[in-house]
Design a protein around this motif. Structure first.
Motif, PDB file in Angstrom:
ATOM      1  N   VAL A 160      -8.013  -4.433  -3.875  1.00 51.50           N
ATOM      2  CA  VAL A 160      -8.619  -3.049  -3.534  1.00 51.50           C
ATOM      3  C   VAL A 160      -9.664  -3.333  -2.395  1.00 51.50           C
ATOM      4  O   VAL A 160      -9.711  -2.275  -1.359  1.00 51.50           O
ATOM      5  CB  VAL A 160      -9.095  -2.525  -4.804  1.00 51.50           C
ATOM      6  CG1 VAL A 160      -9.942  -1.029  -4.416  1.00 51.50           C
ATOM      7  CG2 VAL A 160      -7.766  -2.019  -5.778  1.00 51.50           C
TER       8      VAL A 160
ATOM      9  N   VAL B 168      -8.922   3.508  -6.771  1.00 49.44           N
ATOM     10  CA  VAL B 168      -7.500   3.298  -6.410  1.00 49.44           C
ATOM     11  C   VAL B 168      -6.628   2.743  -7.868  1.00 49.44           C
ATOM     12  O   VAL B 168      -7.185   2.022  -8.668  1.00 49.44           O
ATOM     13  CB  VAL B 168      -7.202   1.826  -5.547  1.00 49.44           C
ATOM     14  CG1 VAL B 168      -5.787   1.429  -5.439  1.00 49.44           C
ATOM     15  CG2 VAL B 168      -7.973   2.191  -4.089  1.00 49.44           C
TER      16      VAL B 168
ATOM     17  N   ARG C 292      -3.404   5.970   0.273  1.00 48.51           N
ATOM     18  CA  ARG C 292      -4.788   5.450   0.047  1.00 48.51           C
ATOM     19  C   ARG C 292      -5.588   5.554  -1.207  1.00 48.51           C
ATOM     20  O   ARG C 292      -6.495   4.866  -1.255  1.00 48.51           O
ATOM     21  CB  ARG C 292      -5.603   6.623   1.076  1.00 48.51           C
ATOM     22  CG  ARG C 292      -5.308   6.696   2.390  1.00 48.51           C
ATOM     23  CD  ARG C 292      -6.196   7.348   3.115  1.00 48.51           C
ATOM     24  NE  ARG C 292      -7.629   6.814   3.142  1.00 48.51           N
ATOM     25  CZ  ARG C 292      -8.052   5.605   3.899  1.00 48.51           C
ATOM     26  NH1 ARG C 292      -7.257   5.229   4.934  1.00 48.51           N
ATOM     27  NH2 ARG C 292      -9.229   5.436   3.965  1.00 48.51           N
ATOM     28  N   SER C 293      -4.746   5.657  -2.312  1.00 53.83           N
ATOM     29  CA  SER C 293      -5.536   5.635  -3.562  1.00 53.83           C
ATOM     30  C   SER C 293      -4.533   5.051  -4.658  1.00 53.83           C
ATOM     31  O   SER C 293      -4.340   5.225  -5.868  1.00 53.83           O
ATOM     32  CB  SER C 293      -5.755   6.954  -4.165  1.00 53.83           C
ATOM     33  OG  SER C 293      -4.769   7.872  -4.395  1.00 53.83           O
ATOM     34  N   HIS C 294      -3.325   4.218  -4.018  1.00 52.03           N
ATOM     35  CA  HIS C 294      -2.217   3.629  -4.924  1.00 52.03           C
ATOM     36  C   HIS C 294      -1.885   2.551  -4.284  1.00 52.03           C
ATOM     37  O   HIS C 294      -1.289   2.592  -3.086  1.00 52.03           O
ATOM     38  CB  HIS C 294      -1.321   4.810  -5.133  1.00 52.03           C
ATOM     39  CG  HIS C 294      -0.034   4.325  -6.147  1.00 52.03           C
ATOM     40  ND1 HIS C 294       1.143   4.772  -5.950  1.00 52.03           N
ATOM     41  CD2 HIS C 294       0.098   3.357  -7.160  1.00 52.03           C
ATOM     42  CE1 HIS C 294       1.821   4.148  -6.871  1.00 52.03           C
ATOM     43  NE2 HIS C 294       1.175   3.081  -7.440  1.00 52.03           N
TER      44      HIS C 294
ATOM     45  N   ILE D 198       0.823  -1.108  -0.097  1.00 49.47           N
ATOM     46  CA  ILE D 198      -0.079  -0.068   0.168  1.00 49.47           C
ATOM     47  C   ILE D 198       0.700   1.254   0.043  1.00 49.47           C
ATOM     48  O   ILE D 198       1.537   1.436   0.946  1.00 49.47           O
ATOM     49  CB  ILE D 198      -0.881  -0.046   1.317  1.00 49.47           C
ATOM     50  CG1 ILE D 198      -1.800  -1.097   1.244  1.00 49.47           C
ATOM     51  CG2 ILE D 198      -1.827   1.243   1.224  1.00 49.47           C
ATOM     52  CD1 ILE D 198      -3.187  -1.367   2.174  1.00 49.47           C
TER      53      ILE D 198
ATOM     54  N   LEU E   7      -7.520   1.782   2.454  1.00 51.37           N
ATOM     55  CA  LEU E   7      -7.487   2.559   0.998  1.00 51.37           C
ATOM     56  C   LEU E   7      -9.043   3.278   0.845  1.00 51.37           C
ATOM     57  O   LEU E   7     -10.069   3.038   1.269  1.00 51.37           O
ATOM     58  CB  LEU E   7      -7.668   1.405  -0.006  1.00 51.37           C
ATOM     59  CG  LEU E   7      -6.295   0.632  -0.247  1.00 51.37           C
ATOM     60  CD1 LEU E   7      -6.414  -0.477  -1.073  1.00 51.37           C
ATOM     61  CD2 LEU E   7      -5.278   1.586  -0.495  1.00 51.37           C
ATOM     62  N   ASP E   8      -9.085   4.224  -0.007  1.00 53.05           N
ATOM     63  CA  ASP E   8     -10.385   4.899  -0.484  1.00 53.05           C
ATOM     64  C   ASP E   8     -11.024   4.121  -1.608  1.00 53.05           C
ATOM     65  O   ASP E   8     -10.480   3.175  -1.905  1.00 53.05           O
ATOM     66  CB  ASP E   8      -9.845   6.410  -1.042  1.00 53.05           C
ATOM     67  CG  ASP E   8      -9.427   7.286   0.276  1.00 53.05           C
ATOM     68  OD1 ASP E   8      -8.525   8.139  -0.135  1.00 53.05           O
ATOM     69  OD2 ASP E   8      -9.803   6.901   1.253  1.00 53.05           O
TER      70      ASP E   8
ATOM     71  N   HIS F  56      -7.208   0.586 -13.191  1.00 47.71           N
ATOM     72  CA  HIS F  56      -7.954   1.442 -12.217  1.00 47.71           C
ATOM     73  C   HIS F  56      -9.400   0.673 -11.671  1.00 47.71           C
ATOM     74  O   HIS F  56      -9.855   0.387 -12.389  1.00 47.71           O
ATOM     75  CB  HIS F  56      -8.421   2.763 -13.061  1.00 47.71           C
ATOM     76  CG  HIS F  56      -7.206   3.658 -13.332  1.00 47.71           C
ATOM     77  ND1 HIS F  56      -6.625   4.535 -12.363  1.00 47.71           N
ATOM     78  CD2 HIS F  56      -6.293   3.606 -14.208  1.00 47.71           C
ATOM     79  CE1 HIS F  56      -5.645   5.092 -12.939  1.00 47.71           C
ATOM     80  NE2 HIS F  56      -5.315   4.658 -14.261  1.00 47.71           N
TER      81      HIS F  56
END
Ligand SMILES: N[C@H](CCC[C@H](N)C(=O)O)C(=O)O
Length: 286
Positions: free
Chosen positions: A237, A250, A211-213, A208, A246-247, A260
């Motif tokens: 994810v 991602v 939070r988006s990758h 991780i 995570l959001d 994505h």
């Protein structure tokens, strides 16, 4: 003396070699030609030295349900038929469009595990509605006392923390500090074949970044480590979101490239977007 064309016409299958971020496929049109391959023929065809070479074989068939355009069948390189392949779904959409089997922008397909919607985008990428993840131990399947976002699994006298869930196929996801040094080829096969996964599983090793990758390497059931795995990218994810790490949207960096993934939470479908490439057309002598 039989003319070459007769022999070709009588005992060869047309195929297209494709890939999604290096996860590669041999795709057969099972509508315009009769395709019935045994597990032995699939293993021979998938062999990278004695055959064409691929991670999975994809087969296009007429639908059984009236609200679908096609049946989408998937076979791993080890010869086993499975119920889901995310990278393959993107290639499936590009294949049927290129083969003139459909001119729709949105294609509804049925698999062994349910229905999926494939949307070909303006930029040539494909967005796939992968369906909602399933967490019940029976649906995965996974042997455990109670369902949760994380489990402890005994492997070689070590206790591993992992998520287990289904995207229509079984997945385990472990968090690692660095995908480069992750023990993918050591632990991957041991988790794949662990007795608590009665139908085996695909094993993701997730780093991780924020939070988006994330970065991800995957040991796939029936194929080994691949350059990308779309359904495990979805599972990773979902696992990260359930861990609160995570959001909802991602970027997933795999060795073969980036996907994505979006998931709005329990009961919602996972959306996956990414490329699909044609490599060459050929004929396979039966
Ligand atoms: N190895 C998987 C099938 C292929 C999945 C993967 N290639 C993807 O893109 O989702 C399984 O046995 O469930």
């Amino acid at each position: 003396m039989i003319a070459k064309t007769d022999q070709t016409a009588r005992s060869a299958l047309n195929f297209t070699k494709m890939h999604g971020l290096g996860n590669d496929f041999v795709v057969f049109d099972g509508i315009r030609q009769r395709v019935h391959l045994t597990p032995e023929q699939i293993r021979a065809l998938a062999d990278r030295h004695f055959g064409i070479g691929c991670d999975q074989i994809l087969l296009v068939e007429p639908p059984q349900s009236p609200d679908c355009d096609f049946r989408y069948r998937i076979f791993n390189a080890d010869g086993g038929e499975v119920a889901q392949c995310g990278n393959g779904a993107r290639c499936f959409a590009v294949f049927v469009r290129r083969a003139g089997l459909s001119d729709k922008d949105v294609i509804q397909v049925e698999t062994q595990s349910g229905q999926m919607q494939l949307r070909i985008l303006e930029n040539g990428e494909v967005s796939v509605n992968m369906g909602a993840p399933r967490f019940s131990p029976e649906a995965i399947p996974f042997k455990t006392q109670e369902e949760g976002p994380e489990y402890l699994l005994e492997v070689n006298h070590d206790t591993l923390r992992l998520a287990a869930l289904s995207m229509g196929n079984p997945h385990a996801v472990l968090r690692v500090p660095d995908v480069v040094t992750a023990p993918v080829t050591q632990l991957g096969p041991q988790i794949e074949k662990h007795p608590d996964f009665p139908q085996r599983c695909n094993v993701g090793f997730m780093e991780i970044c924020d939070r988006s990758h994330i970065r991800l390497r995957v040991w796939e059931r029936g194929a080994g480590e691949t350059l990308a795995c779309g359904s495990n990218a979805c599972a990773a994810v979902v696992a990260g979101i359930r861990w609160g790490a995570l959001d909802q949207a991602v970027a997933v960096d795999l060795p073969g490239g980036q996907l994505h993934i979006q998931w709005a939470g329990p009961g919602q479908a996972v959306m996956m977007t990414g490329p699909a490439q044609v490599v060459f057309d050929g004929t396979w002598p039966l």
